[in-house]
Scaffold this active site. Structure first.
Site, short mmCIF file in Angstrom:
data_model
loop_
_atom_site.label_atom_id
_atom_site.label_comp_id
_atom_site.label_asym_id
_atom_site.label_seq_id
_atom_site.Cartn_x
_atom_site.Cartn_y
_atom_site.Cartn_z
N LYS A 1 -9.52 -25.35 60.15
CA LYS A 1 -9.69 -26.81 60.03
C LYS A 1 -10.80 -27.31 60.96
O LYS A 1 -11.66 -28.09 60.54
CB LYS A 1 -8.37 -27.51 60.37
CG LYS A 1 -8.50 -29.00 60.58
CD LYS A 1 -7.20 -29.64 60.98
CE LYS A 1 -6.83 -29.58 62.44
NZ LYS A 1 -7.51 -30.52 63.35
N ASN A 2 -10.78 -26.86 62.21
CA ASN A 2 -11.71 -27.44 63.18
C ASN A 2 -13.13 -26.88 63.05
O ASN A 2 -14.04 -27.35 63.73
CB ASN A 2 -11.18 -27.26 64.60
CG ASN A 2 -9.98 -28.17 64.85
OD1 ASN A 2 -9.72 -29.08 64.06
ND2 ASN A 2 -9.25 -27.92 65.92
N CYS B 1 -4.60 -36.67 67.17
CA CYS B 1 -3.43 -36.50 68.03
C CYS B 1 -3.60 -37.30 69.32
O CYS B 1 -4.70 -37.40 69.86
CB CYS B 1 -3.25 -35.01 68.37
SG CYS B 1 -2.87 -34.01 66.92
N ARG C 1 -8.88 -39.98 75.26
CA ARG C 1 -9.81 -38.93 74.77
C ARG C 1 -11.20 -39.57 74.68
O ARG C 1 -11.63 -40.02 73.63
CB ARG C 1 -9.34 -38.40 73.40
CG ARG C 1 -8.05 -37.59 73.49
CD ARG C 1 -7.57 -37.10 72.15
NE ARG C 1 -8.27 -35.94 71.65
CZ ARG C 1 -8.02 -35.37 70.47
NH1 ARG C 1 -7.09 -35.87 69.67
NH2 ARG C 1 -8.68 -34.32 70.07
N ASP D 1 -4.75 -25.73 71.96
CA ASP D 1 -4.05 -25.94 70.69
C ASP D 1 -2.92 -24.94 70.46
O ASP D 1 -2.24 -24.99 69.44
CB ASP D 1 -5.04 -25.91 69.51
CG ASP D 1 -5.90 -27.15 69.48
OD1 ASP D 1 -5.56 -28.13 70.16
OD2 ASP D 1 -6.93 -27.14 68.78
N ARG E 1 -1.38 -32.13 58.31
CA ARG E 1 -2.80 -32.37 58.59
C ARG E 1 -3.54 -31.07 58.83
O ARG E 1 -4.75 -30.99 58.60
CB ARG E 1 -2.96 -33.26 59.83
CG ARG E 1 -2.70 -34.73 59.58
CD ARG E 1 -2.99 -35.55 60.83
NE ARG E 1 -4.06 -34.93 61.58
CZ ARG E 1 -4.09 -34.79 62.90
NH1 ARG E 1 -3.12 -35.25 63.64
NH2 ARG E 1 -5.12 -34.20 63.49
#
Ligand code: EPU
Length: 421
Positions: free
Chosen positions: A22-23, A117, A122, A306, A398
């Site tokens: 995903k990232n 999240c 952030r 993560d 997600r």
């Protein structure tokens, strides 16, 4: 509202196939805006964040065709500038890659503050520092961030005060077509940074050093489309590795790059879990006896933040007191309250969690407080005797592709149920 119902206590046995990361996929999808041509992206994970990113780019004017479940054709030639849909941008962290991509293509961009999240503050100061260094002006309202450059962006040297993944991606995007050379010092080294560089280079960019702390980007006039396959998701893989250990299972986690999993593998070995590495798989098995360890999250190649919540579940099952230190995100321990409902004994003090091992966790009604926290609840529930209900599973959806189907195929008793149970 959907929930997960998991009856635990069964070992996970068999093979689970890992999807695309995903990232890595998110920056590459937004990078197609910069490419301004037709790109085919393969091995995209089938998760809701990817659907949101595709919808964002579609609403900006791209033509998108889904060729199969994991493959999309994206034609970004008719993208309009300053067109990011704010409602969608707000719902996802990776949406801020639209800024680097639009700035690189049009010299201007406007979007909403990104969601994602909640790990405390952030900030995006390092992204802004990069955009400004390249010659853009940045302004804010309470809802939006706008970047604008009258002249073409010009390459320069940028030192990041923190090796941020997001800032490194955004600067790479803004700089890929800038005039001259941009050097990012103290850049993030995560595999997804390398994947983005490989994608952009396959489109004609001139980027070297990705994967080290100094990335050099020599701006090019034009990029052109092509076909590119996203790398496997090391966090999805690590999650299943831990699930295998926590359930005393024997699981082959396939379609991975074992090198990307080394930090997780090393800690599992230290705890007494058996891990066998192949060319593109790891096999994880355990008898359920776990030694206590100290774990500290860090930027790649350190132990991934993560994986913090998922690994914490295993520490809960270890003998004695383990210590888990979070050094990347400001607040990542909210999930420990949920694990406490299942009998975990964790005391959090700032960035440290002291985890006193228990013989087993017990089933309970819990929430997924964010994406990886949700995965941790699933692992905890799989290891526990009795039936656990997990709420707020949209967080899990997600970022985890068909988690229910993948777990059922290796022996888990897990199903999605609706509100009325
Ligand atoms: N930071 C700053 N200033 C900035 C940017 C970041 O101080 O301008 C700080 C952050 O506050 C944080 C640290 O730097 O303490 C690392 O943040 P980074 O920018 O690297 O994280 P991110 O880009 O916001 C991505 C992933 C996260 C993952 C982190 C760390 C995406 C879309 N998100 O976030 O993924 O936790 O890198 O590896 O790629 C997830 O997938 O569950 C997830 C949260």
């Amino acid at each position: 509202m959907e929930k997960l119902k998991i009856s635990g206590g069964r070992p996970l046995v068999g093979t689970v196939n890992i999807g695309g990361m995903k990232n890595a996929a998110l920056p590459i999808i937004f990078a197609t805006i910069l490419v301004n041509d037709v790109c085919v992206l393969e091995n995209l994970p089938d998760v809701s964040d990817i659907a949101t990113a595709m919808e964002m780019v579609r609403r900006m004017g791209a033509e998108i065709e889904r060729l199969d479940r994991f493959t999309y054709k994206i034609d970004t030639r008719n993208i309009r500038s300053n067109s990011a849909p704010l409602d969608l941008a707000r719902s996802m962290r990776g949406s801020y890659y639209v800024i680097g991509a639009e700035l690189g293509r049009f010299g201007r961009s406007s979007t909403a503050y990104p969601g994602g999240c909640n790990f405390g503050v952030r900030p995006i100061d390092q992204h802004v520092k990069g955009f400004e260094a390249l010659g853009a002006k940045v302004s804010y309202t309470s809802e939006t961030i706008t970047c604008y450059s009258e002249k073409p962006l010009e390459g320069t040297s940028i030192y990041l005060d923190v090796a941020s993944v997001g800032a490194t991606v955004n600067i790479m995007l803004a700089a890929a077509k800038a005039k001259g050379m941009t050097v990012i010092d103290n850049a993030a080294r995560e595999p997804h940074i390398v994947d983005l560089a490989n994608f952009l280079n396959s489109c004609g960019a001139n980027i070297s050093g990705a994967g080290t702390e100094v990335i050099k980007i020599r701006g090019v006039e034009e990029l052109y489309g092509g076909t590119y396959a996203i790398i496997p998701d090391m966090i999805e893989a690590g999650t299943y590795m831990i699930a295998a250990a926590a359930t005393k299972g024997d699981l082959t986690v396939a379609n991975v790059i074992p090198r990307h999993l080394e930090a997780t593998t090393a800690k599992l070995l230290e705890m007494g879990v058996a891990v066998e590495e192949g060319d593109d798989y790891v096999r994880v098995s355990s008898n359920g006896n776990f030694k206590k360890v100290r774990v500290k999250t860090d930027f790649y190649p350190g132990f991934p933040t993560d994986m913090n919540p998922q690994f914490c579940v295993l520490l809960c099952l270890a003998e004695g007191q383990s210590v888990l230190t979070e050094s990347v995100m400001e607040q990542r321990f909210k999930y420990t309250d949920e694990l406490a409902r299942m009998g975990a004994r964790i005391s959090v003090n700032g960035r440290d969690a002291r985890v006193d091992g228990v013989t087993s966790l017990t089933a309970a009604n819990v929430r997924a407080v964010d994406l990886r926290a949700g995965a941790a609840m699933v692992i905890a529930a799989l290891s526990a005797n009795g039936t656990t209900i997990i709420e707020d599973i949209h967080h899990i959806q997600r970022g985890y592709e068909d988690m229910v189907g993948k777990l059922r195929a290796v022996g888990a008793n897990i199903e999605i149920v609706s509100d009325k149970i």
